[in-house]
Design a protein around this motif. Structure first.
Motif, PDB file in Angstrom:
ATOM      1  N   VAL A   9       0.825  -1.192   0.000  1.00  0.00           N
ATOM      2  CA  VAL A   9       0.000   0.000   0.000  1.00  0.00           C
ATOM      3  C   VAL A   9       0.864   1.249   0.000  1.00  0.00           C
ATOM      4  O   VAL A   9       1.754   1.411   0.818  1.00  0.00           O
ATOM      5  N   ALA A  10       0.588   2.144  -0.930  1.00  0.00           N
ATOM      6  CA  ALA A  10       1.336   3.391  -1.022  1.00  0.00           C
ATOM      7  C   ALA A  10       0.872   4.176  -2.210  1.00  0.00           C
ATOM      8  O   ALA A  10       0.121   3.676  -3.033  1.00  0.00           O
ATOM      9  N   PRO A  11       1.320   5.435  -2.357  1.00  0.00           N
ATOM     10  CA  PRO A  11       1.058   6.159  -3.600  1.00  0.00           C
ATOM     11  C   PRO A  11       1.664   5.406  -4.754  1.00  0.00           C
ATOM     12  O   PRO A  11       2.689   4.750  -4.623  1.00  0.00           O
ATOM     13  N   ALA A  12       1.048   5.520  -5.912  1.00  0.00           N
ATOM     14  CA  ALA A  12       1.456   4.707  -7.053  1.00  0.00           C
ATOM     15  C   ALA A  12       2.770   5.156  -7.662  1.00  0.00           C
ATOM     16  O   ALA A  12       3.468   4.379  -8.268  1.00  0.00           O
ATOM     17  N   VAL A  13       3.121   6.416  -7.532  1.00  0.00           N
ATOM     18  CA  VAL A  13       4.308   6.896  -8.227  1.00  0.00           C
ATOM     19  C   VAL A  13       5.280   7.510  -7.230  1.00  0.00           C
ATOM     20  O   VAL A  13       4.918   8.336  -6.423  1.00  0.00           O
ATOM     21  N   LEU A  14       6.499   7.046  -7.281  1.00  0.00           N
ATOM     22  CA  LEU A  14       7.546   7.605  -6.439  1.00  0.00           C
ATOM     23  C   LEU A  14       8.687   8.038  -7.342  1.00  0.00           C
ATOM     24  O   LEU A  14       9.015   7.365  -8.305  1.00  0.00           O
ATOM     25  N   ALA A  15       9.336   9.140  -7.047  1.00  0.00           N
ATOM     26  CA  ALA A  15      10.464   9.579  -7.864  1.00  0.00           C
ATOM     27  C   ALA A  15      11.681   9.769  -6.987  1.00  0.00           C
ATOM     28  O   ALA A  15      11.576  10.251  -5.867  1.00  0.00           O
ATOM     29  N   GLU A  75      14.815   2.446  -2.944  1.00  0.00           N
ATOM     30  CA  GLU A  75      15.432   3.691  -3.402  1.00  0.00           C
ATOM     31  C   GLU A  75      16.634   4.083  -2.543  1.00  0.00           C
ATOM     32  O   GLU A  75      17.640   4.591  -3.054  1.00  0.00           O
ATOM     33  N   LYS A  76      16.544   3.832  -1.248  1.00  0.00           N
ATOM     34  CA  LYS A  76      17.670   4.123  -0.364  1.00  0.00           C
ATOM     35  C   LYS A  76      18.889   3.267  -0.721  1.00  0.00           C
ATOM     36  O   LYS A  76      20.031   3.697  -0.561  1.00  0.00           O
ATOM     37  N   SER A  77      18.626   2.046  -1.200  1.00  0.00           N
ATOM     38  CA  SER A  77      19.718   1.108  -1.466  1.00  0.00           C
ATOM     39  C   SER A  77      20.626   1.563  -2.605  1.00  0.00           C
ATOM     40  O   SER A  77      21.775   1.133  -2.681  1.00  0.00           O
ATOM     41  N   TRP A  78      20.118   2.397  -3.506  1.00  0.00           N
ATOM     42  CA  TRP A  78      20.968   2.884  -4.597  1.00  0.00           C
ATOM     43  C   TRP A  78      21.235   4.395  -4.484  1.00  0.00           C
ATOM     44  O   TRP A  78      21.770   5.009  -5.403  1.00  0.00           O
ATOM     45  N   TYR A  91      12.035   6.295 -10.231  1.00  0.00           N
ATOM     46  CA  TYR A  91      11.301   5.059  -9.949  1.00  0.00           C
ATOM     47  C   TYR A  91       9.797   5.292  -9.911  1.00  0.00           C
ATOM     48  O   TYR A  91       9.331   6.273  -9.350  1.00  0.00           O
ATOM     49  N   GLU A  92       9.059   4.367 -10.495  1.00  0.00           N
ATOM     50  CA  GLU A  92       7.592   4.402 -10.443  1.00  0.00           C
ATOM     51  C   GLU A  92       7.066   3.023 -10.083  1.00  0.00           C
ATOM     52  O   GLU A  92       7.426   2.021 -10.698  1.00  0.00           O
ATOM     53  N   GLY A  93       6.229   2.974  -9.056  1.00  0.00           N
ATOM     54  CA  GLY A  93       5.577   1.729  -8.674  1.00  0.00           C
ATOM     55  C   GLY A  93       4.087   1.821  -8.923  1.00  0.00           C
ATOM     56  O   GLY A  93       3.491   2.890  -8.784  1.00  0.00           O
ATOM     57  N   SER A  94       3.475   0.704  -9.302  1.00  0.00           N
ATOM     58  CA  SER A  94       2.055   0.733  -9.646  1.00  0.00           C
ATOM     59  C   SER A  94       1.357  -0.552  -9.236  1.00  0.00           C
ATOM     60  O   SER A  94       1.902  -1.651  -9.402  1.00  0.00           O
TER      61      SER A  94
END
Length: 454
Positions: A9-15, A75-78, A91-94
């Motif tokens: 569960v989260a917002p669909a798009v992360l950058a 995202e923290k890992s890179w 990055y975008e998650g959906s």
């Protein structure tokens, strides 16, 4: 199905917006393998990223099904890699990843990368002709994985997508505190687990099982995992492999018997869905919410993968004497040695740009896998270059041991291996209808068999 790391569960798009730092690299596009002899030397903590330098000021796009909180840790890992090399990873998650990726690819709007949790979907993307073979450095990095994992990232014998993560599917979550208070013992066999379920139900204070298969457009995947666990734990790897390849059909007596076993377990109205509703509520409950009744004392157990650890609220003690923990799901048939179902994710590229290959080389390396392990618990790699002492979480250790156990009957998530039209299509749809509408096993199996590509 990632096999698959399922949707959170989260917002669909992360950058990821990280400014270039720690680097004096030129903006030139260096060699095709991701390194550049003309790149200025990186110093200090950034020196370890020198093989990927030479692409400062560039950006690559990545599309996946992984959402927060798991994607935050991804995202923290890179982050250090991105700051030192100057390559921005957007990055975008959906929740609609499995349905949207083919649309984007066929429409000429493919991302630079996709993290694909289903080898069946990978095969579909390769068939489109848009997936780019990995560079030599990425191929060389695969020596750190057992050969079977490389086959999962291959199509018709050609390697396309490097493994990123591995997850242990064959777990049952429970509350050690609640078990101790009630005098229950962790079951060692399937028969013991069924007897414990009956005992809990008759006690009347809670239901033995809770469950949810809701997951956006991927709704139904947890039910495929339940069926796969039973098939593997009943008949072993050979029949499982034949089933995945449709040599054994869904309508075969072995598979319909497995479905009857599943019905007696997760469609037993006296056993489910504690704190939520009746059997039909399993179809409308998200998998993320399914375990909450364990903490509330409304249900006792949840069958779900190792990555479910990320769903427990902050402050929940996950330990053998804690609020929640997990045990290895027993084999239905004691003659099947230590069945382990696992999933994973694979990084496929749709571009051969130098900066894309640099990222591809890094994310296939033991260095990146170690970075991801250290970023946060709840993530496991089958990369043999990762020092197991880095795993500080007991669930991660349990999972890593199981996934690398040479004596285990290990198989990859079956629906992820099946053609996408079946494994992440009709099977999800039909098993959801089985729970939501009570469709017959004969109808469900016939519909899935009919969807198999000719």
């Amino acid at each position: 199905m990632n096999a698959r790391r399922r949707l959170l569960v989260a917002p669909a798009v992360l950058a990821l917006a990280l400014t270039a730092a720690c680097s004096n690299s030129s903006g030139s596009s260096g060699g095709s393998g991701g390194s550049s002899g003309s790149a200025a030397a990186l110093t200090g903590d950034c020196a370890k990223f020198q093989p990927y330098a030479g692409h400062s000021g560039t950006k690559v796009t990545m599309f996946a099904s992984i959402l927060s909180p798991e994607s935050d840790n991804l995202e923290k890992s890179w982050a250090d890699f991105s700051k030192c090399t100057g390559i921005k990873i957007s990055y975008e998650g959906s929740n609609d990843f499995e349905s949207q990726l083919p649309v984007r690819v066929s429409g000429g709007n493919a991302p630079d990368f996709a993290i694909i949790p289903q080898p069946g979907l990978l095969a579909q993307m390769v068939k489109s002709g848009k997936v780019v073979k990995p560079p030599a450095e990425t191929v060389a990095n695969e020596d750190k994985w057992s050969p079977v994992w490389k086959t999962y990232g291959s199509v018709n014998g050609t390697f396309y997508a490097a493994p990123m993560s591995a997850n242990m599917k064959s777990l049952v979550w429970y509350s050690p505190k609640a078990f101790t208070a009630a005098g229950y013992e962790v079951p060692k066999t399937w028969a013991d687990m069924m007897a414990l379920s009956d005992k809990i139900a008759k006690a009347g204070t809670s239901k033995p099982w809770c469950g949810g298969i809701g997951s956006g457009t991927a709704t139904g995947w947890p039910a495929t995992d339940w069926l796969e666990e039973i098939v593997l734990g009943s008949y072993g790897g050979e029949v499982y492999d034949q089933w995945v390849n449709h040599q054994v059909k869904f309508s075969d007596e072995k598979i319909t018997t497995a479905m009857q076993t599943l019905a007696g377990w997760m469609q037993n109205p006296a056993w489910v869905n504690g704190g939520i509703g009746d059997v039909k509520s399993i179809a409308t409950t998200t998998f993320q919410d399914a375990g909450a009744p364990i903490l509330a004392g409304k249900c006792a157990m949840l069958q779900q993968a190792s990555f479910y650890k990320a769903q427990w609220p902050a402050g929940t003690k996950v330990a053998a004497d804690g609020d929640v923990f997990a045990f290895h799901l027993p084999a239905v048939n004691p003659a099947v040695p230590n069945p382990v179902e696992g999933g994973g994710e694979f990084l496929a590229a749709f571009s051969s740009k130098p900066e894309v290959q640099a990222v591809q080389n890094y994310l296939s390396s033991s260095d990146w896998a170690s970075s991801r392990v250290k970023t946060a618990t709840g993530w496991v790699s089958a990369n043999q270059g990762v020092d197991k002492s880095l795993y500080t979480d007991p669930i991660d250790k349990l999972s890593a041991d199981a996934l690398t156990d040479p004596s285990a009957t290990f198989r990859f998530d079956g629906s992820d291996l099946m053609p996408a039209a079946v494994g992440s299509g009709q099977e999800w749809k039909s098993l959801t209808a089985w729970f939501a509408e009570g469709q017959s096993i004969q109808r469900v199996t016939a519909d899935i068999d009919a969807a198999w590509p000719q």
